[in-house]
Design an enzyme around this catalytic site. Structure first.
Site, mmCIF file in Angstrom:
data_model
loop_
_atom_site.group_PDB
_atom_site.id
_atom_site.type_symbol
_atom_site.label_atom_id
_atom_site.label_comp_id
_atom_site.label_asym_id
_atom_site.label_seq_id
_atom_site.Cartn_x
_atom_site.Cartn_y
_atom_site.Cartn_z
ATOM 1 N N LYS A 22 33.380 35.471 43.599
ATOM 2 C CA LYS A 22 34.611 35.587 42.787
ATOM 3 C C LYS A 22 34.966 34.256 42.130
ATOM 4 O O LYS A 22 35.261 34.209 40.941
ATOM 5 C CB LYS A 22 35.761 36.042 43.688
ATOM 6 C CG LYS A 22 37.136 35.844 43.097
ATOM 7 C CD LYS A 22 38.244 36.309 44.006
ATOM 8 C CE LYS A 22 38.792 35.298 44.983
ATOM 9 N NZ LYS A 22 39.709 34.291 44.432
ATOM 10 N N ASN A 23 34.935 33.181 42.904
ATOM 11 C CA ASN A 23 35.413 31.901 42.380
ATOM 12 C C ASN A 23 34.410 31.210 41.460
ATOM 13 O O ASN A 23 34.704 30.173 40.887
ATOM 14 C CB ASN A 23 35.859 30.989 43.529
ATOM 15 C CG ASN A 23 37.138 31.507 44.171
ATOM 16 O OD1 ASN A 23 37.832 32.337 43.583
ATOM 17 N ND2 ASN A 23 37.446 31.038 45.370
ATOM 18 N N CYS A 117 52.394 29.714 45.327
ATOM 19 C CA CYS A 117 51.896 30.974 45.859
ATOM 20 C C CYS A 117 52.308 31.046 47.314
ATOM 21 O O CYS A 117 52.928 30.122 47.826
ATOM 22 C CB CYS A 117 50.392 31.097 45.687
ATOM 23 S SG CYS A 117 49.466 30.152 46.871
ATOM 24 N N ARG A 122 51.251 24.862 44.610
ATOM 25 C CA ARG A 122 49.880 24.684 44.118
ATOM 26 C C ARG A 122 49.964 23.974 42.774
ATOM 27 O O ARG A 122 49.870 24.597 41.726
ATOM 28 C CB ARG A 122 49.154 26.038 44.017
ATOM 29 C CG ARG A 122 49.222 26.822 45.288
ATOM 30 C CD ARG A 122 47.972 27.383 45.848
ATOM 31 N NE ARG A 122 46.732 27.367 45.204
ATOM 32 C CZ ARG A 122 45.955 28.440 45.066
ATOM 33 N NH1 ARG A 122 46.380 29.617 45.474
ATOM 34 N NH2 ARG A 122 44.767 28.332 44.528
ATOM 35 N N ASP A 308 39.038 28.688 52.667
ATOM 36 C CA ASP A 308 39.019 30.130 52.438
ATOM 37 C C ASP A 308 38.424 30.916 53.609
ATOM 38 O O ASP A 308 38.390 32.151 53.579
ATOM 39 C CB ASP A 308 38.268 30.465 51.135
ATOM 40 C CG ASP A 308 39.039 29.996 49.908
ATOM 41 O OD1 ASP A 308 40.234 29.692 50.033
ATOM 42 O OD2 ASP A 308 38.432 29.930 48.822
ATOM 43 N N ARG A 400 41.347 41.956 45.962
ATOM 44 C CA ARG A 400 41.223 40.872 44.980
ATOM 45 C C ARG A 400 39.900 40.132 45.152
ATOM 46 O O ARG A 400 39.364 39.597 44.185
ATOM 47 C CB ARG A 400 42.367 39.871 45.157
ATOM 48 C CG ARG A 400 43.716 40.448 44.816
ATOM 49 C CD ARG A 400 44.777 39.392 44.894
ATOM 50 N NE ARG A 400 44.315 38.209 44.184
ATOM 51 C CZ ARG A 400 44.826 37.006 44.323
ATOM 52 N NH1 ARG A 400 45.827 36.811 45.139
ATOM 53 N NH2 ARG A 400 44.340 35.980 43.649
#
Ligand code: EPZ
Length: 425
Positions: A22-23, A117, A122, A308, A400
């Site tokens: 994803k990133n 968030c 952030r 993460d 997500r």
């Protein structure tokens, strides 16, 4: 809104394949703004965040099409639009990645300020610092970052902050610098595999980026970029989550289509808690038979232990013999999962950016609320081993960043199903 219902107690066994990261995919999709030629991102995962990027890009004049084989084809058809609106940006912080390529190619951008968030402030000061160094004029107006650049010129800059390098900040400055006049040096650049991947995609588009994977990126600006076809790297966080799933359930799982070299810190900690690890060129096997041992983890920029995976690893440590200390060095407030894990009988005490985890004999299934993507994954992992039923609510968070997680876990033997949550949020 959906929930995941998990009946705990099955040791997971078998093979699972991970998707592309994803990133990586998010900044790579943003980078397609840098050329008018068609690009193709192969095997792009079907994730909610990717869907969000596929709504932002058309608002910026990019035609995007998802092919049956999973690849995404993009083509810029109109370069006048420059605004990434609040309604879209607020749902995904990574939307800020369009700022660098917009200003790099179109020399102007209006991107909603992403804000904080659930896991704390952030900031994006480092993104702005790097862009300013390239000659971009920046202002904040009505909640938007307004950027203009007559000329972009290469510059030397230091992009480190109080918590180390910035991942999307490095991405933004890199994407602007590839079309700047002259040479840019980004010192203290993020070295994450996803940043390396973005840099390689830019090179495939004709950019001149040197020092990829090191803390000093050297970018020689070019006049134009062309289209490219690219397959992003495997998702190391998805891979790590399945390895922890094997560990927490006392199972034996082989994670395929991954890159063991991106997972060294995670593999080392899995061994420290008592797991047996084997690796091949593109797979990692994690097996556990005995009791889990306590072990400390400290999150750090790559190649350190990834923030993460902190929540997922904490779920594992709740069942280890002894006391483990989890130190969060990237996001000191990223501990929302602590209170929900406590509802499942975990014993965790928080002290500022530390969590002290005292191993417990067993976890007890409970209804729990997901508050963000990785916290949700941690709750699912806890549910896999808890006695009785766990219901993880608000699973849109998990969608997500994990594609069909319940199907992949069920394939490994987990008793897990998705249901509509009648009580909603
Ligand atoms: C990226 O976020 C990831 N997102 C995050 O993944 C990940 O947790 C994070 O990097 C750290 O690895 C994407 O890649 C899309 P940072 P990013 O800028 O780039 C401070 C997930 O679950 N900082 O590297 O926003 C910041 O507060 C997620 O997939 C500044 O001080 O993170 C933090 O302490 C969530 N000023 C540290 O740097 C800035 O201008 C690292 O943040 C920018 C950041």
């Amino acid at each position: 809104m959906d929930k995941l219902v998990i009946e705990g107690g099955v040791s997971l066994r078998g093979d699972v394949r991970v998707g592309t990261a994803k990133n990586s995919v998010l900044p790579i999709l943003a980078a397609t703004l840098l050329t008018r030629e068609p690009c193709r991102i192969v095997d792009a995962p079907r994730l909610r965040d990717v869907g969000t990027m596929l709504r932002i890009l058309p608002a910026l004049g990019v035609e995007c099409e998802r092919d049956a084989d999973g690849s995404i084809a993009t083509r810029v058809v109109d370069e006048r639009a420059c605004e990434a609106p609040y309604e879209l940006v607020k749902t995904m912080r990574a939307s800020v990645c369009v700022l660098g390529p917009l200003v790099g190619r179109r020399r102007r951008a209006r991107v909603s300020f992403p804000g904080g968030c659930v896991f704390g402030p952030r900031p994006i000061d480092l993104h702005l610092k790097g862009l300013r160094a390239l000659g971009v004029e920046l202002d904040i107006e009505a909640g938007y970052i307004v950027a203009r650049a007559e000329n972009l010129r290469g510059a030397s800059m230091y992009l480190g902050g109080a918590f180390g390098p910035t991942v999307t900040g490095t991405a933004n400055v890199l994407m602007a610098a590839v079309l700047a006049d002259g040479v840019t040096h980004i010192h203290m650049a993020a070295c994450e595999p996803e940043i390396q991947d973005l840099a390689r995609f830019l090179v495939a588009m004709g950019a001149d980026v040197r020092g990829i994977g090191t803390p000093v990126l050297e970018i020689h600006g070019v006049a134009e970029l062309h289209g490219a076809t690219y397959r992003p790297v495997p998702d190391r966080i998805e891979a790590g989550t399945f390895l922890v799933a094997a560990a927490i359930t006392g199972g034996n799982v082989t994670v395929r289509d991954c890159r063991p070299e991106d997972l060294l810190a995670v593999i080392e900690r899995l061994e420290a808690v008592g797991c047996g690890i084997e690796t091949g060129a593109d797979w990692v096997r994690c097996a556990r038979r005995g009791r889990l041992r306590a072990a400390d983890i400290t999150t750090l920029p790559y190649p350190g232990f990834p923030t993460d995976l902190q929540a997922q690893f904490m779920a594992l440590l709740t069942l280890a013999d002894g006391v483990s200390v989890v130190t969060e060095k990237i996001y000191p407030e990223r501990f929302m999962h602590v209170a929900e894990l406590a509802r499942m009988r975990a014993r965790i005490r928080r002290e500022q950016h530390l969590a002290i985890v005292e191993g417990t004999e067993y976890l007890s299934g409970a209804p729990v609320l997901a508050s963000d993507l990785r916290a949700s994954a941690a709750l699912v992992l806890a549910g896999l081993v808890a006695e009785g039923e766990t219901q993880v609510r608000r699973v849109y968070h998990i969608d997500r960043g994990y594609e069909r997680i319940e199907e992949k876990l069920a394939h490994l033997g987990a008793r897990i199903r998705r249901e509509e949550d009648e009580e909603g949020a």
